[in-house]
Write a protein that holds these residues in place. Structure first.
Motif, PDB file in Angstrom:
ATOM      1  N   PRO A   1       0.871  -1.183   0.000  1.00  0.00           N
ATOM      2  CA  PRO A   1       0.000   0.000   0.000  1.00  0.00           C
ATOM      3  C   PRO A   1       0.906   1.231   0.000  1.00  0.00           C
TER       4      PRO A   1
ATOM      5  N   LYS B   1      -5.656  -5.778   3.025  1.00  0.00           N
ATOM      6  CA  LYS B   1      -6.675  -5.470   2.017  1.00  0.00           C
ATOM      7  C   LYS B   1      -6.147  -4.457   1.006  1.00  0.00           C
ATOM      8  N   LEU B   2      -5.529  -3.385   1.505  1.00  0.00           N
ATOM      9  CA  LEU B   2      -4.979  -2.361   0.610  1.00  0.00           C
ATOM     10  C   LEU B   2      -3.822  -2.908  -0.210  1.00  0.00           C
TER      11      LEU B   2
ATOM     12  N   PHE C   1      -8.366   2.847  -1.167  1.00  0.00           N
ATOM     13  CA  PHE C   1      -8.490   1.589  -1.912  1.00  0.00           C
ATOM     14  C   PHE C   1      -7.169   0.832  -1.994  1.00  0.00           C
ATOM     15  N   ASN C   2      -6.133   1.507  -2.488  1.00  0.00           N
ATOM     16  CA  ASN C   2      -4.812   0.876  -2.569  1.00  0.00           C
ATOM     17  C   ASN C   2      -3.754   1.654  -1.788  1.00  0.00           C
TER      18      ASN C   2
ATOM     19  N   THR D   1      -3.474  -6.014  -1.308  1.00  0.00           N
ATOM     20  CA  THR D   1      -4.049  -6.806  -2.392  1.00  0.00           C
ATOM     21  C   THR D   1      -4.567  -5.916  -3.506  1.00  0.00           C
ATOM     22  N   ASN D   2      -5.263  -4.858  -3.121  1.00  0.00           N
ATOM     23  CA  ASN D   2      -5.790  -3.913  -4.113  1.00  0.00           C
ATOM     24  C   ASN D   2      -4.665  -3.202  -4.859  1.00  0.00           C
ATOM     25  N   ALA D   3      -3.583  -2.896  -4.139  1.00  0.00           N
ATOM     26  CA  ALA D   3      -2.450  -2.203  -4.764  1.00  0.00           C
ATOM     27  C   ALA D   3      -1.838  -3.045  -5.870  1.00  0.00           C
TER      28      ALA D   3
ATOM     29  N   GLN E   1      -3.171  -5.489  -7.570  1.00  0.00           N
ATOM     30  CA  GLN E   1      -4.095  -5.669  -8.693  1.00  0.00           C
ATOM     31  C   GLN E   1      -4.211  -4.409  -9.541  1.00  0.00           C
ATOM     32  N   SER E   2      -4.356  -3.261  -8.898  1.00  0.00           N
ATOM     33  CA  SER E   2      -4.563  -2.022  -9.648  1.00  0.00           C
ATOM     34  C   SER E   2      -3.311  -1.569 -10.385  1.00  0.00           C
TER      35      SER E   2
END
Length: 404
Positions: free
Chosen positions: A330, A375-376, A347-348, A378-380, A382-383
């Protein structure tokens, strides 16, 4: 097709990295490509030195550059620029990247753009300001850089003659036939309101990173100087000349991490890459300084971290942010320039104001809430995949082919 890239240096910044990656991509696809730089320092075959190696020419260029700086003017070496004609061919496409610091005369290349397809990638704001690579919170460029409050901003000038510099560059762009490329929506929004270049085609192509580099290495085994049996929370920060970089807020990052460690009561290891200071430990905080090394080692360092911090005064895109996110980190970053194209608040990572209170608050939040951190993270990861090197190169190749 033959693509000729020009960038002041062959290494040491995002622009040089992008130029070299494009050259390598084109070669891998059977397309001839070269990179012209001010001074060649490597043995890479596709890189060539544009400026003359003649001692008299080198000395005279330095003298003229110094005289111009004393007058507050940027020096555009026309004679050195004309040496590019040795590299031109009928099927050539000229691609300008960063060309400041007395590299080439953009008015000369403005004329060439009517005979050869020309692309200009705006890696920073220099092409439309009085001299600044980043204008920060100054918007005098909109009205002609009449008063410059950032004379020391690289590439710096010694007297306020920014207005003349800006007129020279915008006149060159207004008379050119080049296609302008922006790596971020923020910079594109600025290009779209400049009347002198309203007639020129503009394309958005975000910078890209090779995800393989940040997924095919092992983390660096971590040894804590605070408690060898309990791995501390690891925060990483990376920038060229990190502690002296005029575009970054390193002192703010250091103060914020230190206070977050005290408030949370957690042992924190702060990895600072880009300077040669002496590492130290103070209470629960361990500050580790590293010089720049290979991209592979940087990837390993990121993979051993928990969080990435990037506090900037100005940022056109933020390539290192994408690299951190691909490593599963993140990011806490300043809400400036093109950074919001990458970091989506909450989000990330988090977008912050450049003050201790805001940065410290977000640090403590992620240091004390491991579920939110994961959580952040994982989003980081992916994005960040939308900013791939292959996607960037494909878009540039599509642009090159459009000239045919």
């Amino acid at each position: 097709m033959n693509v000729l890239h020009l960038n002041t240096s062959e290494a040491g910044g995002g622009a040089s990295k992008i130029a070299r990656q494009l050259c390598e991509f084109l070669h891998c696809n059977g397309i001839s490509s070269s990179l012209l730089v001010k001074k060649k320092t490597s043995n890479v075959t596709y890189i060539h030195q544009l400026h003359s190696k003649n001692p008299f020419s080198v000395i005279s260029t330095k003298i003229m550059s110094r005289l111009f700086r004393e007058m507050g003017l940027e020096f555009f070496p026309t004679q050195q620029s004309k040496r590019v004609q040795e590299f031109l061919s009928d099927d050539i496409i000229i691609h300008l990247h960063n060309t400041h610091c007395n590299f080439v005369d953009i008015q000369f290349f403005s004329k060439l753009s009517h005979f050869y397809p020309t692309v200009i990638t705006f890696h920073d704001t220099w092409y439309y300001t009085g001299h600044c690579a980043h204008h920060f919170d100054c918007y005098e460029w909109k009205s002609g850089c009449r008063t410059c409050k950032y004379l020391k901003t690289p590439p710096n000038i010694l007297r306020d003659n920014a207005s003349a510099n800006q007129r020279y560059k915008l006149t060159a762009l207004s008379k050119s036939n080049a296609v302008l490329v922006s790596p971020s929506k923020w910079l594109m929004s600025e290009l779209e309101i400049i009347p002198e270049i309203s007639h020129l085609r503009k394309v958005l192509i975000p910078n890209g990173v090779d995800p393989v580099t940040f997924s095919s290495v092992d983390p660096i085994p971590f040894i804590s100087s605070i408690n060898a049996n309990n791995k501390p929370f690891v925060v990483t920060c990376i920038a060229t000349n990190l502690d002296k970089n005029p575009f970054k807020y390193f002192s703010l990052a250091l103060e914020s991490v230190s206070e977050a460690s005290k408030i949370s009561g957690l042992a924190v290891s702060f990895n600072c890459v880009g300077c040669n200071n002496e590492s130290y430990t103070e209470g629960l905080l361990s500050v580790n300084y590293f010089p720049f090394s290979s991209e592979r080692d940087l990837a390993r360092l990121m993979l051993s971290s928990d969080l990435f911090v990037h506090l900037a005064k100005g940022e056109t895109f933020g390539l290192v942010i994408v690299e951190a996110m691909l490593s599963g980190l993140p990011v806490i970053a300043s809400d400036v320039g093109g950074i919001p194209d990458i970091v989506v608040d909450g989000f990330n990572g988090y977008l912050v104001e450049n003050n201790v209170h805001d940065v410290r608050e977000k640090l403590v939040t992620l240091m004390t809430d491991r579920n939110l951190l994961r959580k952040l993270a994982t989003n980081a990861k992916q994005s960040a995949r939308q900013f791939s090197l292959s996607s960037m190169c494909d878009k540039y190749l599509e642009l090159y082919k459009s000239f045919n």
